[in-house]
Each structure stands twice: as C-alpha cells, then as structure tokens.
Design a protein around this motif. Structure first.
Motif, PDB file in Angstrom:
ATOM      1  N   GLY A 277       0.827  -1.216   0.000  1.00 39.29           N
ATOM      2  CA  GLY A 277       0.000   0.000   0.000  1.00 39.29           C
ATOM      3  C   GLY A 277       0.855   1.257   0.000  1.00 39.29           C
ATOM      4  O   GLY A 277       0.568   2.221  -0.726  1.00 39.29           O
ATOM      5  N   ASN A 278       1.918   1.248   0.786  1.00 39.96           N
ATOM      6  CA  ASN A 278       2.781   2.432   0.865  1.00 39.96           C
ATOM      7  C   ASN A 278       3.501   2.690  -0.461  1.00 39.96           C
ATOM      8  O   ASN A 278       3.649   3.838  -0.898  1.00 39.96           O
ATOM      9  CB  ASN A 278       3.809   2.264   1.994  1.00 39.96           C
ATOM     10  CG  ASN A 278       3.143   2.245   3.361  1.00 39.96           C
ATOM     11  OD1 ASN A 278       2.044   2.757   3.528  1.00 39.96           O
ATOM     12  ND2 ASN A 278       3.787   1.622   4.333  1.00 39.96           N
ATOM     13  N   ALA A 279       3.919   1.603  -1.127  1.00 42.55           N
ATOM     14  CA  ALA A 279       4.571   1.760  -2.440  1.00 42.55           C
ATOM     15  C   ALA A 279       3.575   2.306  -3.462  1.00 42.55           C
ATOM     16  O   ALA A 279       3.933   3.110  -4.331  1.00 42.55           O
ATOM     17  CB  ALA A 279       5.133   0.415  -2.907  1.00 42.55           C
ATOM     18  N   ALA A 280       2.322   1.867  -3.336  1.00 41.02           N
ATOM     19  CA  ALA A 280       1.290   2.357  -4.268  1.00 41.02           C
ATOM     20  C   ALA A 280       1.060   3.850  -4.073  1.00 41.02           C
ATOM     21  O   ALA A 280       0.849   4.591  -5.048  1.00 41.02           O
ATOM     22  CB  ALA A 280      -0.009   1.587  -4.063  1.00 41.02           C
ATOM     23  N   LEU A 281       1.115   4.310  -2.831  1.00 39.09           N
ATOM     24  CA  LEU A 281       0.948   5.749  -2.573  1.00 39.09           C
ATOM     25  C   LEU A 281       2.041   6.536  -3.296  1.00 39.09           C
ATOM     26  O   LEU A 281       1.775   7.565  -3.924  1.00 39.09           O
ATOM     27  CB  LEU A 281       0.985   6.038  -1.061  1.00 39.09           C
ATOM     28  CG  LEU A 281       0.994   7.527  -0.684  1.00 39.09           C
ATOM     29  CD1 LEU A 281      -0.263   8.238  -1.195  1.00 39.09           C
ATOM     30  CD2 LEU A 281       1.111   7.701   0.831  1.00 39.09           C
ATOM     31  N   PHE A 282       3.259   6.048  -3.223  1.00 37.28           N
ATOM     32  CA  PHE A 282       4.377   6.710  -3.916  1.00 37.28           C
ATOM     33  C   PHE A 282       4.086   6.813  -5.423  1.00 37.28           C
ATOM     34  O   PHE A 282       4.164   7.903  -6.007  1.00 37.28           O
ATOM     35  CB  PHE A 282       5.661   5.902  -3.660  1.00 37.28           C
ATOM     36  CG  PHE A 282       6.867   6.363  -4.425  1.00 37.28           C
ATOM     37  CD1 PHE A 282       7.392   7.640  -4.234  1.00 37.28           C
ATOM     38  CD2 PHE A 282       7.499   5.520  -5.328  1.00 37.28           C
ATOM     39  CE1 PHE A 282       8.510   8.066  -4.938  1.00 37.28           C
ATOM     40  CE2 PHE A 282       8.621   5.940  -6.034  1.00 37.28           C
ATOM     41  CZ  PHE A 282       9.130   7.214  -5.839  1.00 37.28           C
ATOM     42  N   LEU A 283       3.666   5.697  -6.019  1.00 39.85           N
ATOM     43  CA  LEU A 283       3.427   5.708  -7.476  1.00 39.85           C
ATOM     44  C   LEU A 283       2.174   6.490  -7.856  1.00 39.85           C
ATOM     45  O   LEU A 283       2.052   6.942  -8.994  1.00 39.85           O
ATOM     46  CB  LEU A 283       3.350   4.269  -8.011  1.00 39.85           C
ATOM     47  CG  LEU A 283       4.674   3.492  -7.969  1.00 39.85           C
ATOM     48  CD1 LEU A 283       4.456   2.055  -8.452  1.00 39.85           C
ATOM     49  CD2 LEU A 283       5.759   4.167  -8.815  1.00 39.85           C
ATOM     50  N   ALA A 284       1.246   6.645  -6.907  1.00 40.11           N
ATOM     51  CA  ALA A 284       0.012   7.404  -7.201  1.00 40.11           C
ATOM     52  C   ALA A 284       0.192   8.893  -6.944  1.00 40.11           C
ATOM     53  O   ALA A 284      -0.689   9.695  -7.265  1.00 40.11           O
ATOM     54  CB  ALA A 284      -1.136   6.868  -6.332  1.00 40.11           C
ATOM     55  N   SER A 285       1.330   9.262  -6.389  1.00 44.69           N
ATOM     56  CA  SER A 285       1.510  10.636  -5.903  1.00 44.69           C
ATOM     57  C   SER A 285       2.204  11.544  -6.918  1.00 44.69           C
ATOM     58  O   SER A 285       2.724  11.088  -7.936  1.00 44.69           O
ATOM     59  CB  SER A 285       2.360  10.607  -4.621  1.00 44.69           C
ATOM     60  OG  SER A 285       3.725  10.414  -4.963  1.00 44.69           O
ATOM     61  N   LYS A 286       2.250  12.820  -6.559  1.00 43.71           N
ATOM     62  CA  LYS A 286       2.935  13.807  -7.411  1.00 43.71           C
ATOM     63  C   LYS A 286       4.454  13.628  -7.349  1.00 43.71           C
ATOM     64  O   LYS A 286       5.183  14.276  -8.100  1.00 43.71           O
ATOM     65  CB  LYS A 286       2.550  15.226  -6.979  1.00 43.71           C
ATOM     66  CG  LYS A 286       1.118  15.607  -7.337  1.00 43.71           C
ATOM     67  CD  LYS A 286       0.831  17.073  -7.117  1.00 43.71           C
ATOM     68  CE  LYS A 286       0.281  17.422  -5.745  1.00 43.71           C
ATOM     69  NZ  LYS A 286      -0.984  16.834  -5.332  1.00 43.71           N
ATOM     70  N   ALA A 287       4.932  12.750  -6.449  1.00 47.75           N
ATOM     71  CA  ALA A 287       6.388  12.515  -6.341  1.00 47.75           C
ATOM     72  C   ALA A 287       6.917  11.729  -7.533  1.00 47.75           C
ATOM     73  O   ALA A 287       8.136  11.591  -7.687  1.00 47.75           O
ATOM     74  CB  ALA A 287       6.699  11.770  -5.043  1.00 47.75           C
ATOM     75  N   THR A 288       6.023  11.187  -8.367  1.00 50.55           N
ATOM     76  CA  THR A 288       6.477  10.299  -9.449  1.00 50.55           C
ATOM     77  C   THR A 288       5.998  10.761 -10.832  1.00 50.55           C
ATOM     78  O   THR A 288       5.662   9.944 -11.675  1.00 50.55           O
ATOM     79  CB  THR A 288       5.984   8.854  -9.181  1.00 50.55           C
ATOM     80  OG1 THR A 288       4.578   8.894  -8.876  1.00 50.55           O
ATOM     81  CG2 THR A 288       6.717   8.220  -8.024  1.00 50.55           C
ATOM     82  N   GLU A 289       6.004  12.063 -11.068  1.00 55.17           N
ATOM     83  CA  GLU A 289       5.510  12.588 -12.346  1.00 55.17           C
ATOM     84  C   GLU A 289       6.421  12.218 -13.525  1.00 55.17           C
ATOM     85  O   GLU A 289       6.009  12.302 -14.680  1.00 55.17           O
ATOM     86  CB  GLU A 289       5.370  14.120 -12.284  1.00 55.17           C
ATOM     87  CG  GLU A 289       4.432  14.618 -11.194  1.00 55.17           C
ATOM     88  CD  GLU A 289       2.950  14.394 -11.490  1.00 55.17           C
ATOM     89  OE1 GLU A 289       2.346  15.257 -12.132  1.00 55.17           O
ATOM     90  OE2 GLU A 289       2.408  13.355 -11.061  1.00 55.17           O
ATOM     91  N   PHE A 290       7.669  11.811 -13.240  1.00 51.76           N
ATOM     92  CA  PHE A 290       8.601  11.432 -14.321  1.00 51.76           C
ATOM     93  C   PHE A 290       9.070   9.975 -14.169  1.00 51.76           C
ATOM     94  O   PHE A 290      10.029   9.540 -14.773  1.00 51.76           O
ATOM     95  CB  PHE A 290       9.801  12.393 -14.338  1.00 51.76           C
ATOM     96  CG  PHE A 290      10.562  12.420 -15.642  1.00 51.76           C
ATOM     97  CD1 PHE A 290       9.934  12.707 -16.854  1.00 51.76           C
ATOM     98  CD2 PHE A 290      11.938  12.160 -15.677  1.00 51.76           C
ATOM     99  CE1 PHE A 290      10.637  12.735 -18.053  1.00 51.76           C
ATOM    100  CE2 PHE A 290      12.656  12.193 -16.872  1.00 51.76           C
ATOM    101  CZ  PHE A 290      11.998  12.474 -18.065  1.00 51.76           C
ATOM    102  N   VAL A 291       8.344   9.240 -13.318  1.00 51.14           N
ATOM    103  CA  VAL A 291       8.627   7.802 -13.153  1.00 51.14           C
ATOM    104  C   VAL A 291       7.615   7.071 -14.019  1.00 51.14           C
ATOM    105  O   VAL A 291       6.416   7.153 -13.785  1.00 51.14           O
ATOM    106  CB  VAL A 291       8.483   7.375 -11.671  1.00 51.14           C
ATOM    107  CG1 VAL A 291       8.749   5.880 -11.518  1.00 51.14           C
ATOM    108  CG2 VAL A 291       9.425   8.181 -10.795  1.00 51.14           C
TER     109      VAL A 291
END
Ligand code: NAP
Ligand code: GCO
Length: 265
Positions: A227-241
């Motif tokens: 769940g925590n990893a999904a938050l990272f990928l769903a967040s604005k922290a990963t706009e270029f990932v």
C-alpha cells in the motif's frame, strides 16, 4: 510543503478487487491520503463487508459489482463510477488469481482463466479508463505485477505467463500514454501474507521456511508494505517515473542463495 506531494485530495481512485488483501491495503492508504476510493468485486457480499471495514478506517468507499474480465461489464461499471463519483485519476489493476498446478496437469481452460484475470483484465480496464485520463490531462495507472513477472517456479506457469505479460503491457501502456501525462508503472510484490499465499504459508507448509530464510528482511511482507509503495506511485512525487516495476519484496530478488543462519560470515 513536502506532504503536498502525497496529498491525493480530490482524486478518484479505482482499485480492482480491493475487498481484502493487498487491494484493500492500497485502498486504505490512498483513502487516508485523501483519495475517493472506488472498489469492485464479483461478489456483492464481499463488497458489503469490505465497505464496513473501510468505514472503520474512516473511509467512505464506493463499491460496485463487476467482473474485470468482461468488457461490457467493465464498460458499464466504469461509466457508473464516472457519472456518480467522477472521472478516474488513479487506476490500480489489482484483481488477480493464481492456480498452482504443474503444466502437465493444468487444463487449458484453467490456464486461460488465469490469463484472463491477471493479464487481459488489466488491458480491458486500462483501455476503458485511459481516455478519461487523457481528456482530464493526466493520471496514474499501477499494474500489480509479481516476482513471477521475471522468474518462473514450479506449478505457477499460467500466473507467471500472465504477470510476465503484464510487465510488458505496463511498458507498452507507458509508451503510448506517457505523452498524455499518464504515469503507468507496476508493483512487483514479493511474498505477502494474504489469502492468495495462505495455502503455501500456514499449517507448516515448507514454502513458509523458504520465504522466511531466503527473504533478507526475514519476514513475509504485509499488505501495507505494498500500500505504501502504491501511494508513492500514485503521488505527485512520481511525475517522471514511468514504465517502472517497483519490487516490494524484502530483498528476496536481490538474494542469490542466501539462507539465514547457514552462510552468515
Ligand atoms: P487476494 O487476497 O486473493 O485478492 C485478490 C482480489 O482480486 C480479491 O478481492 C478477488 O476477489 C479479486 N478478484 C479476483 N478475480 C476477480 C474478477 N474476475 N473480478 C473482480 N475481482 C476479482 O490476493 P492478494 O494477495 O491481495 O493479491 C492482489 C494482487 O497482487 C493480485 O494481482 C496478485 O496476483 C498480486 N500479487 C500478490 C502477491 C502475494 O504474495 N500475495 C505477490 C505478488 C503479486 P474475491 O475475493 O471475490 O475472489
Ligand atoms: C507462489 C506465490 C507467488 C506470489 C507472488 C510472488 O505461489 O509462488 O503465490 O506467485 O503470490 O506473485 O511475487
């Protein structure tokens, strides 16, 4: 504020099969970050129970019965979500099944069933959801891959075929949709304690020893780890990932032959 990167207020998230296990942990985590959580399942009773569990965590989940393998059912379900909740900003293709049967004993129908749920369904749901994201100017898609996206093991041929395909479907979605500001990534969970792994985890099953000794972290993963990893990928922290598979596995993929206690130097 750095916290704003992980604030999902105003976002609509669909987590397929989010009634328990990894899907529910993702739903609770994204919900606590402010997203409006939508979940589906094929079983109405499971949805009702899940809704109560989300409510206990302070999350008002929108629940809907539809089968991710049925294109017409998916179309109707997504239309209902778009009309009643809003366009989907975050899609987590989580629903999945496994059949642990050696190839020589595996009926073709069962092989196809696993491919249908674990590979073709993410294609169906992604294809239906992406146009709304394009229209809105962006979105996040997270496909639930596996260590079996890159490795095989005895008895999981259909599952590994599907998850290997899903890894490359993730790459292709990324290639086609990144220009629309849609970040498509995958998560590859290691061995996580859910109902899917219960048959090989409990009752003294030898696979439990393998996971406990081969995983450098020395434990099964919890759904919340994913769940925590999904938050990272769903967040604005990963706009270029984009097009990445994030393995959440306690290090087991990094480990060549380490057995706890036997070869510590
Ligand atoms: P789980 O506890 O078995 O949950 C799977 C979910 O998918 C359930 O809610 C299930 O609904 C739903 N589902 C299955 N077929 C469906 C269909 N046709 N339409 C709609 N929903 C459907 O599994 P999990 O361990 O949480 O796994 C979640 C995802 O992570 C899966 O894709 C799995 O392959 C993947 N994964 C799991 C692990 C692990 O170690 N647990 C590791 C790597 C990857 P019902 O309950 O009604 O059947
Ligand atoms: C198995 C397991 C795995 C995990 C997971 C590993 O039988 O080996 O069920 O397939 O669920 O997908 O990443």
């Amino acid at each position: 504020m750095i916290q704003e990167l992980f604030d999902l207020s105003g976002k609509v998230a669909l987590i397929t099969g989010g009634t328990h296990g990894i899907g529910m942990a993702i739903g609770k985590t994204l919900g606590k970050a402010g997203a409006k959580i939508c979940i589906n399942d094929i079983d109405e009773a499971k949805l009702a129970t899940a809704k109560e569990e989300y409510a206990a965590a302070g999350i008002d989940a929108y629940t809907l019965v539809f089968n991710v393998t049925d294109e017409a059912d998916v179309d109707a379900g997504i239309s209902k979500i778009e009309n009643e909740v809003g366009p989907i900003d975050i899609l987590v293709n989580n629903a999945g099944i496994i059949k642990r049967v050696p190839i020589l004993d595996m009926p073709v129908a069962d092989y196809k069933m696993v491919i249908d749920v674990d590979l073709i369904a993410p294609f169906i749901v992604g294809k239906r959801v992406a146009p709304g994201m394009i229209q809105k100017g962006g979105g996040k898609i997270i496909n639930m891959c596996s260590m079996m996206s890159i490795y095989g093991r005895n008895s999981v041929s259909a599952y590994a075929s599907a998850k290997g395909g899903l890894k490359l479907l993730t790459a292709n979605m990324c290639c086609e949709w990144a220009k629309h500001n849609i970040q498509v990534n995958g998560i590859g969970p290691g061995y996580i304690a859910t109902t899917q792994t219960e048959p090989i985890r409990v009752g003294g099953h030898p696979f439990n020893d393998l996971v406990m000794t081969r995983t450098p972290a020395g434990r099964w993963g919890e759904p919340e780890d994913v769940g925590n990893a999904a938050l990272f990928l769903a967040s604005k922290a990963t706009e270029f990932v984009n097009g990445h598979i994030l393995y959440v596995d306690g290090g087991i993929l990094a480990n060549f032959g380490y057995v706890k206690g036997e070869n510590d130097l």
